[in-house]
Design an enzyme around this catalytic site. Structure first.
Site, PDB file in Angstrom:
ATOM      1  N   HIS A 173     -51.061  20.780  89.952  1.00 26.76           N
ATOM      2  CA  HIS A 173     -49.769  20.391  90.505  1.00 26.76           C
ATOM      3  C   HIS A 173     -48.716  20.281  89.410  1.00 26.76           C
ATOM      4  O   HIS A 173     -49.039  20.228  88.212  1.00 26.76           O
ATOM      5  CB  HIS A 173     -49.880  19.051  91.236  1.00 26.76           C
ATOM      6  CG  HIS A 173     -50.288  17.911  90.340  1.00 26.76           C
ATOM      7  ND1 HIS A 173     -51.604  17.635  90.050  1.00 26.76           N
ATOM      8  CD2 HIS A 173     -49.556  16.984  89.660  1.00 26.76           C
ATOM      9  CE1 HIS A 173     -51.670  16.579  89.245  1.00 26.76           C
ATOM     10  NE2 HIS A 173     -50.430  16.174  88.990  1.00 26.76           N
ATOM     11  N   GLU A 232     -53.190  10.266  93.128  1.00 22.00           N
ATOM     12  CA  GLU A 232     -51.796   9.824  93.209  1.00 22.00           C
ATOM     13  C   GLU A 232     -51.111  10.363  94.462  1.00 22.00           C
ATOM     14  O   GLU A 232     -51.635  11.251  95.147  1.00 22.00           O
ATOM     15  CB  GLU A 232     -51.023  10.262  91.962  1.00 22.00           C
ATOM     16  CG  GLU A 232     -50.957  11.761  91.752  1.00 22.00           C
ATOM     17  CD  GLU A 232     -50.413  12.151  90.375  1.00 22.00           C
ATOM     18  OE1 GLU A 232     -50.434  11.326  89.455  1.00 22.00           O
ATOM     19  OE2 GLU A 232     -49.979  13.301  90.233  1.00 22.00           O
ATOM     20  N   ARG A 269     -53.067  19.003  80.798  1.00 20.62           N
ATOM     21  CA  ARG A 269     -51.961  19.963  80.864  1.00 20.62           C
ATOM     22  C   ARG A 269     -52.537  21.371  80.675  1.00 20.62           C
ATOM     23  O   ARG A 269     -53.221  21.625  79.681  1.00 20.62           O
ATOM     24  CB  ARG A 269     -50.972  19.619  79.743  1.00 20.62           C
ATOM     25  CG  ARG A 269     -49.578  20.165  79.892  1.00 20.62           C
ATOM     26  CD  ARG A 269     -48.708  19.756  78.707  1.00 20.62           C
ATOM     27  NE  ARG A 269     -48.452  18.337  78.668  1.00 20.62           N
ATOM     28  CZ  ARG A 269     -48.616  17.567  77.593  1.00 20.62           C
ATOM     29  NH1 ARG A 269     -49.073  18.079  76.466  1.00 20.62           N
ATOM     30  NH2 ARG A 269     -48.333  16.284  77.641  1.00 20.62           N
ATOM     31  N   HIS A 278     -55.608  16.076  87.135  1.00 25.29           N
ATOM     32  CA  HIS A 278     -56.214  14.837  86.644  1.00 25.29           C
ATOM     33  C   HIS A 278     -57.704  14.807  86.980  1.00 25.29           C
ATOM     34  O   HIS A 278     -58.121  15.294  88.033  1.00 25.29           O
ATOM     35  CB  HIS A 278     -55.522  13.625  87.279  1.00 25.29           C
ATOM     36  CG  HIS A 278     -54.034  13.651  87.140  1.00 25.29           C
ATOM     37  ND1 HIS A 278     -53.404  13.602  85.915  1.00 25.29           N
ATOM     38  CD2 HIS A 278     -53.059  13.774  88.061  1.00 25.29           C
ATOM     39  CE1 HIS A 278     -52.091  13.674  86.110  1.00 25.29           C
ATOM     40  NE2 HIS A 278     -51.859  13.778  87.397  1.00 25.29           N
TER      41      HIS A 278
END
Length: 323
Positions: free
Chosen positions: A180, A122, A200, A105
């Protein structure tokens, strides 16, 4: 203090995903006819996916309505000055029946410039994991841009990724820029900035029912990857019962572990809302004389205007979150 303030629950927003399964139905009692429920968005202010209140006098109102009308009574004075009528966090449960794509991200600066969005810092709390399940977090060696691109081109990216075998209770902090993926067999709670921006980079060469591969974002991702992040993603924390145990504190959220075996009185000394995510057991939360029950797989929002409250339980494990 606003008399309408009470423990607020929202209707889950369920997402069908190519990698999703049935655990959110079977283990967390999320009702849906979707074949592959990958995510349950518990509290969301993402455009087009705004949470709707499911209990009490505000039932049927949107989170957006609450922000516009309750303002700092809902999220706190400091938070309202920063975020205005925008809720800063997105809370999810995720069930990966199959491996998620390898992704990352962008940070706040890139996300604002490219997507008019927050970045996406996150954390994950593993609620259940099948035997030998893994999470992919970071690299297993020092990686340069050239080495990364070489493995990406040759479809050998997994050779340089770090695989961590996981168990229930394992907690990870995923900073922006860190590569991740959630592995098959893992169900977890995710706390993140309000953002749906994901780059992605590899999707295991899989295709959908129509034979199409999902879009990759490698052009965008290459500027967003941080190759120099330390291996500090696994979170160690205490588990002293009946008190809040610090897990993660970052500029975007603070999360504590709270295992309850008796009735406790709590005070909100933060200039912030509180979110309780029930990851095991069942608890009753009482505020302003109004009682609400919280079961495994449920989430509740305590507005910032509530300063004293009780949590009653003989056995419950909660994640406590504020900004």
């Amino acid at each position: 203090m606003n008399n309408t303030l009470y423990p607020i629950k929202f209707k889950p927003i369920l997402k069908d995903k190519i990698w999703g399964g049935r655990k959110l139905n079977n283990l967390l009692n999320k009702e849906s006819d979707l074949p592959n429920i990958g995510e349950s968005w518990e509290i969301s202010d993402v455009e087009g996916d705004t949470s709707i209140v499911s209990n009490g006098s505000l039932k049927g109102q949107s989170l957006k309505y609450l922000l516009e009308n309750l303002k700092d009574d809902l999220i706190g004075y400091k938070n309202y000055k920063i975020f205005g009528d925008k809720f800063p966090l997105l809370i999810k449960f995720i069930d990966a029946k199959k491996d998620l794509s390898i992704q990352l991200h962008p940070n706040d600066k890139l996300a604002a410039k490219r997507h008019n969005s927050f970045g996406k810092t996150e954390m994950w709390y593993v609620m259940q994991a099948d035997q030998n399940s893994n999470l992919i977090v970071g690299f297993n060696q020092e990686v340069t841009t050239d080495l990364y691109l070489k493995h990406l081109e040759e479809k050998t990216l997994t050779e340089i990724l770090n695989f961590d075998k996981v168990n229930a209770g394992d907690t990870y902090f995923i900073g922006v820029g860190r590569v991740h993926a959630i592995g098959a067999g893992v169900m977890l709670a995710e706390i993140q900035q309000t953002s749906d921006v994901t780059y992605r980079v590899y999707d295991w060469d899989r295709v959908d029912d129509a034979g199409n591969e999902r879009e990759l974002h490698n052009d965008l991702a290459i500027d967003a990857i941080d190759f120099n992040m330390p291996d500090d993603f696994k979170v160690n924390y205490s588990k002293v019962k009946n008190q809040s145990n610090d897990m993660i504190s970052c500029p975007y959220f603070t999360t504590s572990y709270l295992e309850i075996t008796e009735n406790i009185k709590k005070e909100n000394s933060q200039d912030s809302f509180l979110i309780y995510i029930c990851v095991d057991g069942e608890a009753e939360i009482i505020a302003n004389g109004i009682s609400e029950y919280l079961k495994t797989g449920e989430t509740i929002l305590l507005p910032a205007g509530i300063k004293q409250y009780e949590i009653n339980s003989e056995k419950a494990t909660l994640l406590e979150v504020y900004v």
